[in-house]
Design an enzyme around this catalytic site. Structure first.
Site, PDB file in Angstrom:
ATOM      1  N   ALA A   1     100.262 -66.712  39.029  1.00 43.22           N
ATOM      2  CA  ALA A   1      99.749 -65.460  39.582  1.00 43.22           C
ATOM      3  C   ALA A   1      98.764 -64.679  38.716  1.00 43.22           C
ATOM      4  CB  ALA A   1     100.914 -64.549  39.961  1.00 43.22           C
TER       5      ALA A   1
ATOM      6  N   PRO B   1      95.543 -63.385  36.597  1.00 42.23           N
ATOM      7  CA  PRO B   1      95.769 -61.965  36.315  1.00 42.23           C
ATOM      8  C   PRO B   1      96.211 -61.133  37.512  1.00 42.23           C
ATOM      9  CG  PRO B   1      93.429 -62.403  36.536  1.00 42.23           C
ATOM     10  CD  PRO B   1      94.106 -63.734  36.659  1.00 42.23           C
TER      11      PRO B   1
ATOM     12  N   LYS C   1      94.979 -62.656  43.499  1.00 37.26           N
ATOM     13  CA  LYS C   1      95.538 -63.039  44.798  1.00 37.26           C
ATOM     14  C   LYS C   1      96.881 -62.343  45.029  1.00 37.26           C
ATOM     15  CE  LYS C   1      92.797 -67.191  45.014  1.00 37.26           C
ATOM     16  NZ  LYS C   1      92.338 -67.227  43.598  1.00 37.26           N
TER      17      LYS C   1
ATOM     18  N   GLU D   1     104.141 -65.774  36.517  1.00 34.74           N
ATOM     19  CA  GLU D   1     103.146 -66.287  35.559  1.00 34.74           C
ATOM     20  C   GLU D   1     103.894 -66.767  34.327  1.00 34.74           C
ATOM     21  OE1 GLU D   1      99.841 -67.027  35.284  1.00 34.74           O
ATOM     22  OE2 GLU D   1     100.365 -67.590  33.234  1.00 34.74           O
TER      23      GLU D   1
ATOM     24  N   ASP E   1     108.746 -71.214  34.162  1.00 30.55           N
ATOM     25  CA  ASP E   1     108.115 -72.489  34.467  1.00 30.55           C
ATOM     26  C   ASP E   1     108.437 -72.813  35.935  1.00 30.55           C
ATOM     27  OD1 ASP E   1     107.083 -75.081  32.883  1.00 30.55           O
ATOM     28  OD2 ASP E   1     108.345 -75.657  34.583  1.00 30.55           O
TER      29      ASP E   1
ATOM     30  N   ASP F   1      97.927 -71.344  43.253  1.00 36.31           N
ATOM     31  CA  ASP F   1      96.520 -71.207  42.852  1.00 36.31           C
ATOM     32  C   ASP F   1      96.461 -71.812  41.451  1.00 36.31           C
ATOM     33  OD1 ASP F   1      93.859 -70.329  43.042  1.00 36.31           O
ATOM     34  OD2 ASP F   1      94.331 -68.458  42.007  1.00 36.31           O
TER      35      ASP F   1
ATOM     36  N   CYS G   1      89.851 -73.396  41.699  1.00 32.94           N
ATOM     37  CA  CYS G   1      88.456 -72.954  41.615  1.00 32.94           C
ATOM     38  C   CYS G   1      87.618 -74.109  41.100  1.00 32.94           C
ATOM     39  CB  CYS G   1      88.311 -71.682  40.796  1.00 32.94           C
ATOM     40  SG  CYS G   1      89.142 -71.756  39.246  1.00 32.94           S
TER      41      CYS G   1
HETATM   42  N1  SAM Z   1      96.060 -66.601  41.114  1.00 34.52           N
HETATM   43  C1  SAM Z   1      95.408 -65.966  39.987  1.00 34.52           C
HETATM   44  C2  SAM Z   1      94.482 -64.876  40.505  1.00 34.52           C
HETATM   45  O1  SAM Z   1      94.030 -64.933  41.650  1.00 34.52           O
HETATM   46  O2  SAM Z   1      94.232 -63.918  39.763  1.00 34.52           O
HETATM   47  C3  SAM Z   1      94.678 -66.974  39.137  1.00 34.52           C
HETATM   48  C4  SAM Z   1      95.565 -68.086  38.683  1.00 34.52           C
HETATM   49  S1  SAM Z   1      94.851 -69.170  37.502  1.00 34.52           S
HETATM   50  C5  SAM Z   1      93.797 -70.095  38.460  1.00 34.52           C
HETATM   51  C6  SAM Z   1      96.159 -70.261  37.173  1.00 34.52           C
HETATM   52  C7  SAM Z   1      97.334 -69.666  36.406  1.00 34.52           C
HETATM   53  O3  SAM Z   1      98.299 -70.715  36.220  1.00 34.52           O
HETATM   54  C8  SAM Z   1      96.977 -69.154  35.020  1.00 34.52           C
HETATM   55  O4  SAM Z   1      97.346 -67.800  34.899  1.00 34.52           O
HETATM   56  C9  SAM Z   1      97.788 -70.023  34.075  1.00 34.52           C
HETATM   57  O5  SAM Z   1      98.301 -69.316  32.980  1.00 34.52           O
HETATM   58  C10 SAM Z   1      98.904 -70.540  34.952  1.00 34.52           C
HETATM   59  N2  SAM Z   1      99.454 -71.832  34.468  1.00 34.52           N
HETATM   60  C11 SAM Z   1      98.991 -72.614  33.471  1.00 34.52           C
HETATM   61  N3  SAM Z   1      99.783 -73.695  33.328  1.00 34.52           N
HETATM   62  C12 SAM Z   1     100.752 -73.596  34.240  1.00 34.52           C
HETATM   63  C13 SAM Z   1     101.880 -74.400  34.560  1.00 34.52           C
HETATM   64  N4  SAM Z   1     102.129 -75.535  33.922  1.00 34.52           N
HETATM   65  N5  SAM Z   1     102.675 -73.978  35.564  1.00 34.52           N
HETATM   66  C14 SAM Z   1     102.403 -72.854  36.234  1.00 34.52           C
HETATM   67  N6  SAM Z   1     101.353 -72.050  35.957  1.00 34.52           N
HETATM   68  C15 SAM Z   1     100.547 -72.420  34.983  1.00 34.52           C
END
Ligand code: SAM
Length: 463
Positions: free
Chosen positions: A112, A114, A117, A135, A162, A179, A232
């Site tokens: 989630a 920053p 969404k 997050e 996790d 996302d 993205c």
């Molecule tokens: N949905 C957010 C928004 O719209 O502001 C952006 C999300 S960003 C694309 C992906 C997020 O997944 C990051 O904040 C990252 O820290 C987290 N992430 C990284 N590794 C992950 C993992 N193994 N499991 C779950 N989340 C993870």
């Protein structure tokens, strides 16, 4: 003139195949243009649409701006009146409006921070639904918390876990958004650093991580519920590769999202042995936003009746205590005149309020996951004394028992820099300070001076 960084050859090759000759030059040209700027308004905070803004068709309350204003020096930004979100991401708004959801949806945003969404989902759910925004990375969780507090709708629980920890909540959610962290090809223009981080090895690494996240996420929607997968990046391995993974292993079904051809969103078909899945891509030469991929899948419905959690008699938690109803008769307890009953919890000295109808859901979450924030933190409740906190000021909950003072823009900026401000008339004691009618924080009026209670970690550090 700054030269645009050189793009990796293998990226260019895959993109050329994906787009074809006719679009190729347009795509490359778009990457050399400055990234468009858009904002999405908080529909509950009532800021009028920007006079010079151009509405984004697929995103409620979203507008493209002709230029980038200085958001840091706009008190409305700090008041949670809007979120700066690139336009493509707002497609989630259109998607949610198309789904067959219950009256009071329970939603999960698994990756989630920053919070772009999550704040969109929070607006969509309003005072009806509940969002669990997760997050896993601690520092990013703090940013998610700050953005959620400023958005102020009180319908969000934040966890730091996790994805594997969510197993006890399987079949709980009406929709789940993944996302996913990705290779970021769609951000090359906005964030040139992502070009440096791109490599074919990293794409494979991302795809593996995404599949591991989806493996856990796939069990979480209710039968008949939705899984929304977005990245993205344009990369087929990370996108269609994972749609195939979901179709083959979990029996998910395709969901068609009707789109207006004028929006210029690219719809394509991901063919799998289980069926044809429509998927949606946003390209910078076609839309006023950055690169985005989104696919919506539906879990097959089941014959079994859905089970809702019941409120447990006792809530046993190592740190969090549900307060008995009689506590609100205490003369110093905050007065909240709201139509919907609230329940109160205490974590150390921190006092939280949550709509009572979400108590069974919340407590199921709280005993299983690492909760970082929920509902609205009203303030500190220490030895029968109550000190109002910043989240209450920024929330939609009433604060009618307090004096309030409207600040000018200059005063509001001084307040947000945590500098002293002079109050004109208010009585001694706590005063809610507003900008354009929106709560931004508290000051304590001591008569000859006042103390500024804006959180140090949120203060504006710009001159
Ligand atoms: N949905 C957010 C928004 O719209 O502001 C952006 C999300 S960003 C694309 C992906 C997020 O997944 C990051 O904040 C990252 O820290 C987290 N992430 C990284 N590794 C992950 C993992 N193994 N499991 C779950 N989340 C993870």
């Amino acid at each position: 003139m700054n030269e645009y960084p050189v793009l990796p050859a293998q990226f260019l090759e895959t993109m050329k195949q994906q787009l074809g000759e006719s679009e190729w030059d347009h795509f490359l040209q778009a990457l050399q243009q400055p990234a468009p700027v858009s904002i999405r308004l908080n529909p509950f905070k009532g800021m009028p649409a920007p006079a010079n803004g151009q509405a984004i068709g697929w995103s409620s309350h979203a507008y493209r701006l002709p230029a980038r204003p200085n958001f840091t020096l706009d008190p409305c930004f700090h008041a949670g009146a809007y979120y700066v979100q690139e336009a493509s991401s707002g497609f989630l708004s259109h998607v949610l409006n198309q789904l067959a959801l219950p009256e009071a949806p329970f939603a999960l945003d698994l990756c989630a921070a920053p919070g772009g969404k999550s704040t969109l989902i929070s607006s969509f759910l309003g005072d009806k639904g509940l969002l669990l925004a997760n997050e896993v990375i601690k520092s990013r969780n703090q940013v998610l918390k700050e953005n959620t507090i400023k958005w102020g709708l009180g319908n969000t629980v934040i966890t730091q876990n996790d994805p594997a920890h969510f197993a006890p909540l399987s079949e709980s959610f009406d929709f789940v958004l993944v996302d996913a962290p990705c290779s970021g090809e769609g951000l090359f223009r906005k964030d040139p650093q992502s070009i440096q981080e791109w490599s074919p090895e990293n794409v494979h690494l991302c795809q593996g991580r995404q599949s591991r996240i989806l493996q856990e996420a796939a069990a979480l929607p209710k039968p008949g519920g939705y899984l929304i997968y977005s990245t993205c990046t344009y990369n087929p391995l990370e996108n269609e590769g994972n749609v195939r993974f979901l179709a083959a292993n979990f029996g998910y079904k395709p969901v068609e999202i009707p789109i207006d051809p004028a929006w210029q969103i690219s719809r394509s078909e991901c063919k799998t042995e289980q069926g044809v899945f429509p998927v949606y891509r946003f390209y910078p030469h076609k839309v006023p936003g950055e690169g985005l991929f989104m696919a919506v899948l539906q879990r097959p419905p089941s014959e079994a009746n859905e089970k809702s959690p019941k409120k447990a008699k006792d809530f046993r938690h190592p740190h969090l205590q549900r307060l008995p109803g009689k506590v609100r008769n205490h003369p110093s307890f905050p007065k909240l005149d709201v139509p919907e009953p609230l329940s109160y919890y205490q974590y150390n000295n921190h006092l939280f309020a949550l709509p009572s109808r979400w108590v069974p859901r919340f407590e199921t979450i709280a005993i299983r996951l690492n909760v970082q924030y929920f509902g609205v933190e009203l303030g500190d409740w220490v030895r029968d004394t109550f000190l109002p906190g910043p989240a209450w000021a920024l929330s939609m909950l009433p604060k009618s028992s307090y004096a309030r003072e409207e600040l000018t823009r200059e005063e509001a900026i001084r307040y947000l820099k945590k500098e002293p401000i002079a109050l004109s008339k208010a009585d001694r004691g706590w005063v809610l300070v507003n900008y354009k009618g929106l709560g931004i924080g508290w000051v304590k009026n001591l008569g000859n001076r006042s103390n500024n209670y804006y959180p140090k970690e949120w203060r504006i550090r710009m001159d």
